[in-house]
Design a protein around this motif. Structure first.
Motif, PDB file in Angstrom:
ATOM      1  N   ALA A   1       0.830  -1.209   0.000  1.00  0.00           N
ATOM      2  CA  ALA A   1       0.000   0.000   0.000  1.00  0.00           C
ATOM      3  C   ALA A   1       0.864   1.258   0.000  1.00  0.00           C
ATOM      4  CB  ALA A   1      -0.935  -0.012   1.212  1.00  0.00           C
ATOM      5  N   ALA A   2       1.922   1.269   0.793  1.00  0.00           N
ATOM      6  CA  ALA A   2       2.815   2.435   0.839  1.00  0.00           C
ATOM      7  C   ALA A   2       3.576   2.609  -0.472  1.00  0.00           C
ATOM      8  CB  ALA A   2       3.800   2.291   1.994  1.00  0.00           C
TER       9      ALA A   2
ATOM     10  N   GLY B   1      -4.848   1.244  -1.115  1.00  0.00           N
ATOM     11  CA  GLY B   1      -5.257   0.619   0.149  1.00  0.00           C
ATOM     12  C   GLY B   1      -5.548   1.640   1.230  1.00  0.00           C
ATOM     13  N   ASP B   2      -6.361   1.259   2.174  1.00  0.00           N
ATOM     14  CA  ASP B   2      -6.741   2.111   3.303  1.00  0.00           C
ATOM     15  C   ASP B   2      -5.958   1.652   4.525  1.00  0.00           C
ATOM     16  OD1 ASP B   2      -7.953   3.436   5.417  1.00  0.00           O
ATOM     17  OD2 ASP B   2      -9.981   3.174   4.626  1.00  0.00           O
ATOM     18  N   LEU B   3      -4.881   2.363   4.840  1.00  0.00           N
ATOM     19  CA  LEU B   3      -3.995   1.946   5.928  1.00  0.00           C
ATOM     20  C   LEU B   3      -4.679   2.004   7.287  1.00  0.00           C
ATOM     21  CD1 LEU B   3      -0.678   3.582   4.741  1.00  0.00           C
ATOM     22  CD2 LEU B   3      -1.242   1.153   4.778  1.00  0.00           C
ATOM     23  N   LEU B   4      -5.529   2.990   7.508  1.00  0.00           N
ATOM     24  CA  LEU B   4      -6.236   3.090   8.784  1.00  0.00           C
ATOM     25  C   LEU B   4      -7.151   1.885   8.965  1.00  0.00           C
ATOM     26  CD1 LEU B   4      -6.862   4.623  11.359  1.00  0.00           C
ATOM     27  CD2 LEU B   4      -8.616   5.899  10.095  1.00  0.00           C
ATOM     28  N   LEU B   5      -7.898   1.533   7.928  1.00  0.00           N
ATOM     29  CA  LEU B   5      -8.777   0.364   8.006  1.00  0.00           C
ATOM     30  C   LEU B   5      -7.955  -0.910   8.185  1.00  0.00           C
ATOM     31  CD1 LEU B   5     -11.616  -0.826   7.887  1.00  0.00           C
ATOM     32  CD2 LEU B   5     -11.398  -0.896   5.382  1.00  0.00           C
ATOM     33  N   LEU B   6      -6.856  -1.012   7.478  1.00  0.00           N
ATOM     34  CA  LEU B   6      -5.961  -2.164   7.598  1.00  0.00           C
ATOM     35  C   LEU B   6      -5.496  -2.320   9.047  1.00  0.00           C
ATOM     36  CD1 LEU B   6      -4.814  -4.070   5.356  1.00  0.00           C
ATOM     37  CD2 LEU B   6      -2.769  -2.664   5.401  1.00  0.00           C
ATOM     38  N   GLY B   7      -5.054  -1.226   9.648  1.00  0.00           N
ATOM     39  CA  GLY B   7      -4.587  -1.259  11.031  1.00  0.00           C
ATOM     40  C   GLY B   7      -5.686  -1.597  12.018  1.00  0.00           C
TER      41      GLY B   7
ATOM     42  N   PHE C   1       2.767  -0.987  15.150  1.00  0.00           N
ATOM     43  CA  PHE C   1       4.166  -1.369  14.949  1.00  0.00           C
ATOM     44  C   PHE C   1       4.351  -2.102  13.613  1.00  0.00           C
ATOM     45  CE2 PHE C   1       7.612  -4.504  15.630  1.00  0.00           C
ATOM     46  CZ  PHE C   1       8.657  -3.627  15.840  1.00  0.00           C
ATOM     47  N   SER C   2       3.478  -3.062  13.330  1.00  0.00           N
ATOM     48  CA  SER C   2       3.573  -3.821  12.079  1.00  0.00           C
ATOM     49  C   SER C   2       3.327  -2.926  10.872  1.00  0.00           C
ATOM     50  CB  SER C   2       2.575  -4.986  12.094  1.00  0.00           C
ATOM     51  OG  SER C   2       2.876  -5.878  13.131  1.00  0.00           O
ATOM     52  N   LEU C   3       2.341  -2.014  10.985  1.00  0.00           N
ATOM     53  CA  LEU C   3       2.100  -1.066   9.894  1.00  0.00           C
ATOM     54  C   LEU C   3       3.330  -0.191   9.656  1.00  0.00           C
ATOM     55  CD1 LEU C   3      -1.548   0.208  10.465  1.00  0.00           C
ATOM     56  CD2 LEU C   3      -0.697  -1.060   8.492  1.00  0.00           C
ATOM     57  N   ALA C   4       3.967   0.245  10.736  1.00  0.00           N
ATOM     58  CA  ALA C   4       5.151   1.101  10.604  1.00  0.00           C
ATOM     59  C   ALA C   4       6.263   0.382   9.843  1.00  0.00           C
ATOM     60  CB  ALA C   4       5.641   1.539  11.981  1.00  0.00           C
ATOM     61  N   ILE C   5       6.453  -0.892  10.129  1.00  0.00           N
ATOM     62  CA  ILE C   5       7.468  -1.663   9.398  1.00  0.00           C
ATOM     63  C   ILE C   5       7.108  -1.716   7.913  1.00  0.00           C
ATOM     64  CG2 ILE C   5       8.460  -3.963   9.061  1.00  0.00           C
ATOM     65  CD1 ILE C   5       8.213  -4.360  12.100  1.00  0.00           C
ATOM     66  N   GLY C   6       5.853  -2.014   7.619  1.00  0.00           N
ATOM     67  CA  GLY C   6       5.415  -2.063   6.221  1.00  0.00           C
ATOM     68  C   GLY C   6       5.541  -0.721   5.516  1.00  0.00           C
TER      69      GLY C   6
END
Length: 197
Positions: free
Chosen positions: A39-40, A45-51, A145-150
């Motif tokens: 997504a990045a 993709g919707d990162l907020l929804l993903l998180g 944390f996982s989103l930040a890595i991605g």
């Protein structure tokens, strides 16, 4: 790229994170990190929804592990009686008595550790009204944390979704390995004086 834009991704991520809460071989971190990296990298993709989906699924999975512990204890199945697993459960039980919040929140980052701690909390009769908010906070922090890595991997490798996903997964595996080694070293330090005494 189509998978990140698909609503099925959120359903798959939700299911995987629930399962990972009580069945560690399911790689929820990998799915979340790869999706965030793609997504990045592509801007889709919707990162907020993903998180949020990952955080909710993680909290539900952790509560299922808690309920399994509450209903079945920590010795019912043969795999639970393996020496290494028994040691993990014993360490978790002792630690729950002294520092439950730190343990429950920290265990969310260690796949086998989270199951052991959460099942032990349930088996020991830890109050669910205390466990539930901790599991929600743990799921949210783990998701961020996982989103930040991605996101980090995806921003390094713009326009290359597969490469960014692979980089994100490699970073997540490295971080997981480091956390696992630190947790193992701490367990050895706690167990060594007990064996000597």
């Amino acid at each position: 790229m189509q998978a990140v834009a698909s609503p099925w991704l959120y359903l798959v991520l939700f299911g995987v994170t629930i399962l990972d809460g009580f069945f560690p071989p399911v790689p929820s971190e990998t799915v979340l990190v790869a999706a965030a990296a793609v997504a990045a990298s592509t801007g889709g993709g919707d990162l907020l929804l993903l998180g949020m989906v990952a955080a909710l699924g993680a909290a539900i999975g952790d509560n299922i592990a808690f309920l399994i512990g509450r209903r079945m204890g920590t010795t019912r199945f043969a795999w639970m009686r393996r020496p290494r697993i028994v040691t993990v459960f014993a360490s978790a039980q002792r630690a729950l008595e002294n520092r439950s919040a730190v343990l429950i929140l920290g265990a969310r980052y260690v796949p086998v550790g989270r199951v052991a701690v959460n099942m032990s909390a349930g088996a020991l009769g830890f109050a669910w009204r205390r466990f539930l908010p901790l599991s929600l906070i743990g799921g949210l922090s783990w998701s961020v944390f996982s989103l930040a890595i991605g996101l980090l991997a995806g921003s390094w490798v713009k326009g290359q979704p597969l490469l960014s996903a692979a980089l994100g997964i490699a970073i997540a595996l490295l971080v997981g390995l480091v956390i696992d080694r630190i947790a193992a070293a701490r367990r050895r330090r706690v167990i060594a004086p007990q064996l000597a005494g």
